[in-house]
Scaffold this motif. Structure first.
Motif, short mmCIF file in Angstrom:
data_model
loop_
_atom_site.label_atom_id
_atom_site.label_comp_id
_atom_site.label_asym_id
_atom_site.label_seq_id
_atom_site.Cartn_x
_atom_site.Cartn_y
_atom_site.Cartn_z
N GLY A 438 1.22 -1.04 0.11
CA GLY A 438 0.34 -0.23 -0.06
C GLY A 438 0.80 0.67 0.10
O GLY A 438 0.34 2.49 0.34
N THR A 439 2.06 1.43 0.02
CA THR A 439 3.21 2.28 -0.25
C THR A 439 4.01 2.42 -1.14
O THR A 439 4.88 3.39 -1.39
CB THR A 439 3.80 2.37 1.50
N ASN A 440 3.86 1.53 -2.46
CA ASN A 440 4.65 2.13 -3.71
C ASN A 440 4.43 2.80 -4.35
O ASN A 440 3.39 3.29 -3.93
CB ASN A 440 4.62 0.59 -4.18
N PRO A 441 4.95 3.76 -5.18
CA PRO A 441 4.78 4.88 -6.03
C PRO A 441 3.93 4.06 -7.25
O PRO A 441 4.41 2.58 -7.33
CB PRO A 441 6.11 5.29 -6.87
N PRO A 442 3.05 4.69 -8.00
CA PRO A 442 2.76 3.94 -9.10
C PRO A 442 3.82 3.71 -9.95
O PRO A 442 4.68 4.20 -10.04
CB PRO A 442 1.29 5.50 -9.85
N PRO A 443 3.45 2.76 -11.46
CA PRO A 443 4.00 2.22 -11.59
C PRO A 443 4.72 3.15 -12.99
O PRO A 443 4.14 4.38 -12.75
CB PRO A 443 3.44 1.26 -12.93
N GLY A 444 6.24 3.28 -13.02
CA GLY A 444 7.37 4.32 -14.03
C GLY A 444 6.79 5.44 -12.78
O GLY A 444 7.57 6.43 -13.19
N GLY A 445 6.92 5.61 -11.67
CA GLY A 445 6.87 6.95 -10.52
C GLY A 445 8.26 7.20 -10.51
O GLY A 445 9.22 6.14 -10.75
N ASN A 446 8.47 8.14 -9.52
CA ASN A 446 9.51 8.86 -9.23
C ASN A 446 10.14 8.13 -8.82
O ASN A 446 10.27 7.02 -7.71
CB ASN A 446 9.89 10.01 -9.17
N THR A 447 11.77 8.27 -8.23
CA THR A 447 12.31 7.45 -7.55
C THR A 447 13.05 8.21 -6.66
O THR A 447 13.89 9.06 -6.83
CB THR A 447 13.77 6.10 -7.40
N THR A 448 12.61 8.60 -5.15
CA THR A 448 13.71 9.04 -4.59
C THR A 448 14.73 8.85 -3.24
O THR A 448 13.76 7.84 -2.90
CB THR A 448 12.24 10.36 -3.74
N VAL A 449 15.09 9.09 -2.54
CA VAL A 449 16.44 8.80 -2.41
C VAL A 449 17.06 9.53 -1.59
O VAL A 449 17.03 10.42 -1.60
CB VAL A 449 17.57 8.11 -3.09
N GLN A 450 16.61 9.20 0.62
CA GLN A 450 17.52 10.20 0.67
C GLN A 450 19.12 10.39 0.60
O GLN A 450 19.33 9.05 1.13
CB GLN A 450 16.65 9.51 2.21
N ALA A 451 19.65 11.79 0.80
CA ALA A 451 21.04 11.36 0.50
C ALA A 451 21.67 10.67 1.37
O ALA A 451 22.32 10.24 1.02
CB ALA A 451 21.04 12.56 -0.28
N GLU A 452 20.83 10.81 2.40
CA GLU A 452 22.48 10.21 3.78
C GLU A 452 22.58 8.67 3.65
O GLU A 452 23.12 7.68 4.17
CB GLU A 452 22.32 10.58 5.36
N ASP A 567 19.86 16.80 0.71
CA ASP A 567 18.64 16.47 1.78
C ASP A 567 17.81 15.12 1.03
O ASP A 567 18.01 13.86 1.76
CB ASP A 567 17.49 17.24 1.30
N ASP A 568 17.66 14.98 0.05
CA ASP A 568 17.57 13.63 -0.36
C ASP A 568 17.25 14.52 -2.38
O ASP A 568 17.58 15.63 -2.68
CB ASP A 568 15.52 13.15 -0.52
N PHE A 569 16.97 13.62 -3.40
CA PHE A 569 17.68 13.26 -4.78
C PHE A 569 16.31 12.71 -5.21
O PHE A 569 15.80 11.55 -4.13
CB PHE A 569 18.91 13.74 -5.39
N THR A 570 16.30 13.06 -6.75
CA THR A 570 14.27 12.12 -7.13
C THR A 570 15.81 11.74 -8.32
O THR A 570 15.41 12.79 -9.25
CB THR A 570 13.38 12.77 -6.95
N LEU A 571 15.24 11.43 -8.78
CA LEU A 571 15.65 10.07 -10.36
C LEU A 571 13.95 10.06 -11.15
O LEU A 571 12.98 9.74 -10.57
CB LEU A 571 15.78 9.02 -10.61
#
Length: 705
Positions: A438-452, A567-571
């Motif tokens: 119940g927490t996954n982004p929709p298919p093809g969604g962005n990927t956000t990574v906590q930089a630390e 802080d974070d980066f998003t693909l």
């Protein structure tokens, strides 16, 4: 009793001490309150020659462990009045139909009134036509091969019947096959490895001992006990004693059926890291705390919606806890400041005792006390996290229900166990987790990574910072430093967005694959943002991005020192953030809704039970507008203050109507840098949504069409 302030957790890290695996001695337990047991061994079919020695073994166990034994083969003992004097009834190698209808009714009443049942071996070859009994015992006998040695896989080493056993228990007996597996309705304590003997027909799932609650009572069954020699085996006698104590209510256990869990620790420490001083020894698939105050945390993965189960034992008046919802860090203070601790220490104050959410909410102490096993015995926690709601179960009984009140903290994150300090001796077994989805982004969604949350790095470190997502940034960045992030999916990625902060000279972020000198897919300038707490987003397009999973590197350039923090980066993917038409669901499965289906500019947006109406049908354009009833989701007056109204407004192309879906489930308004939020974290119908500082709590996570 030792009591150290949580703020004094040290900063040094210590490697886990791994010891040779040995079988631990069974800890001494406090004497049980005396109770009475009825042993029933009537047979109407095959009669086992071990009944007499089995009865004597139970008498001996009773003499040493505070219970008296009445043995009978007279079914007339099964009356409501007579059964009421016993805490448990043992069916010892019974066979066939042994009770008439009125006796069956009396036994059903006994179990319904909270009585205990122990079934030994051919208790499963009894009363085939009585469905109540079949459900109580858990499975019916099918067949058996010759008596022989086999390996028993001990699945639950917290129950009193199996806590003393090694993970593999090798013994000789007559090994029953059953008509069906007991697993769907019971907690399987041990199962047979059919590859270690001849003639088993159940296959990979062959339970041989289990426990369950049924119709108000408690049931324990063991398939062992055919041979006379069984009752002379110390391990089998202790196994039988533990089952009797459970059925009699003298020890507690989580006997709910359990499937679908993934092991985080059951002897192997892969994926675990020590933060702070002290360590845990690892012996007999048991972690035992040494020194501290530190934290042993599962660094391989973070979790959002999940059921976490683990078994724990205190040696005496000791202290420990389970931490959840904290960001990755080698500093145990991060778990204290950003996560929550479910405490283990039955003698502290109400908000700091076993079952409490430390410093925030006491357990239901009456329920806790009724479920708690004393020092020297094992207990089982289930920590059930659903969004920002945490329910705590102790030995299968619910003892706390907590909702995260802090928008900066989250229940999502890493998990860990505390080594509190010298003399605070706590042990843990069988740490396992079931992710609930119940927490996954929709298919093809962005990927956000906590930089630390880097896999490896040079020159940089995690820095605690107010306003950072997850409470930390990647800091102390100097020219030539880098950070690596393994196994990121680059398929469809077209741009990079980074949340940064700088009170220094700024610099440049480069995104590479393969190595720190690999191909540069894109670079973006990072300005001075006006201070070390003024966050901003920077974005750049990427080119020549490979498909599939790759190791990604952020490399940093600039002049001077203290360039910036990330802080974070998003693909960002070209088709991310939805792109469909339909409901937008959020907290507690409620739908984003236009209040009263009104179309006037300024109409409040709220959440409401999903009903499929036009007021809940949204058209999402990725990284752009979200529309319903011909108008746009809008931030009132283009504001940026926490609590700013979210409304319906005539579409105008302004920044107040631009929304960007993040892979962590949030909807961010880039103009303000803040997120769509359900006010007060309340799931009541009609609850307004507003703008709020971004976090990852359930009231900011949305599923788009």
């Amino acid at each position: 009793m030792r009591r150290l302030l949580r703020s004094t957790i040290g900063l040094a890290t210590t490697a886990l001490a791994v010891l040779a695996c040995t079988t631990a001695a069974t800890p001494a337990s406090a004497a049980d309150t005396p109770y009475d047991v009825l042993v029933f061994s009537k047979t109407a079919g095959f009669r086992h020659d071990s009944i007499a020695v089995g009865t004597q073994a139970i008498r001996d166990l009773g003499a040493a462990n505070s219970f008296t034994v009445t043995a009978t083969e007279d079914a007339a003992a099964f009356t409501t009045g007579n059964l009421a004097q016993y805490e448990t009834v043992i069916f010892l190698n019974t066979t066939g139909d042994v009770l008439n209808a009125s006796q069956q009714t009396a036994f059903e009443s006994y179990i319904g009134s909270g009585g205990g049942f122990v079934g030994v071996h051919s208790a499963a070859d009894t009363e085939y036509g009585w469905s109540f009994y079949g459900n109580l015992v858990g499975a019916y006998f099918r067949s058996h091969p010759a008596i022989q040695q086999a390996n028993v896989r001990v699945e639950d080493r917290a129950h009193a019947a199996t806590a003393h056993l090694p993970q593999t228990w090798t013994r000789t007996d007559e090994w029953y096959d059953y008509q069906a597996s007991a697993r769907p309705g019971a907690r399987v304590l041990a199962s047979l490895d059919e590859s270690t003997y001849s003639g088993g027909v159940m296959g990979a799932d062959h339970p041989i001992a289990w426990c369950k609650t049924y119709s108000g009572g408690r049931s324990f069954y063991t398939g062992g006990g055919h041979t006379q020699a069984s009752y002379a085996e110390p391990a089998f006698r202790a196994h039988l004693l533990g089952g009797i104590r459970y059925a009699a209510g003298r020890t507690k256990a989580d006997c709910r059926a359990e499937t679908g869990y993934t092991t985080l620790y059951n002897g192997s420490t892969t994926g675990w890291s020590q933060a702070g001083p002290g360590s845990f020894t690892n012996s007999d698939a048991t972690l035992t705390s040494v020194g501290g105050m530190g934290l042993y945390w599962y660094s391989a993965k973070q979790f959002t919606n999940y059921s976490l189960k683990l078994d724990w034992r205190l040696a005496g008046d000791d202290n420990s806890g389970v931490f959840i919802g904290f960001p990755p860090s080698s500093d145990p203070n991060s778990a204290v400041s950003n996560g929550y601790e479910v405490q283990i220490d039955a003698t502290d104050t109400a908000d700091r005792t076993t079952g409490s959410v430390y410093g925030f909410k006491s357990a239901d102490l009456a329920a806790r006390d009724a479920a708690l096993n004393p020092p020297g015995e094992w207990n089982t926690y289930e920590l059930l996290v659903e969004g920002e709601r945490l329910q705590v179960f102790l030995n299968g009984s619910k003892i706390n229900d907590f909702t995260n009140p802090d928008p900066v903290r989250s229940l999502a994150g890493h998990i860990g166990i505390q080594n509190h300090g010298t003399g605070d001796d706590a042990s843990f077994r069988n740490i396992r987790i079931k992710e609930l989805g119940g927490t996954n982004p929709p298919p093809g969604g962005n990927t956000t990574v906590q930089a630390e949350a880097f896999s490896s790095a040079s020159g940089v470190t995690a820095v605690g910072k107010t306003g950072a997502n997850g409470g930390q940034t990647l800091g102390y960045i100097e020219p030539g430093d880098w950070a690596a992030y393994n196994n990121l999916d680059l398929t469809g990625v077209t741009s990079l967005r980074a949340r940064i902060v700088s009170g220094g000279p700024g610099g440049t972020i480069q995104l590479r694959t393969g190595s720190t000198t690999g191909t540069v897919l894109g670079s973006v300038a990072v300005p001075n943002t006006g201070g070390w707490n003024n966050f901003a987003d920077v974005t750049t397009n990427l080119s020549n991005v490979p498909s599939g999973t790759r190791n990604v590197y952020l490399t940093f350039t600039g002049s001077g020192s203290g360039l910036f923090d990330v802080d974070d980066f998003t693909l960002v993917r070209g088709s991310s953030g939805g792109g469909g038409t339909g409901p937008i669901t959020g907290l507690a499965g409620k739908c984003l809704d236009v209040r009263n289906a009104a179309t006037a500019d300024g109409t409040q947006i709220q959440i409401y039970t999903c009903n499929g109406s036009a007021a809940q049908t949204w058209s999402v354009t990725p990284n752009s507008t979200i529309r319903a009833l011909g108008k746009c989701l809008d931030v009132s007056n283009g504001g940026s203050a926490d609590g700013t109204k979210i409304q319906l407004w005539t579409c105008n192309g302004g920044g107040a109507q631009n929304w960007s879906a993040q892979s962590n489930g949030t909807l961010r308004n880039p103009q303000s840098g803040k997120c769509l939020d359900v006010s007060n974290n309340s799931s009541a119908d009609g609850q307004a949504v507003h703008l709020w500082t971004c976090h990852t709590n359930a009231n900011q996570r949305w599923i788009l069409p």
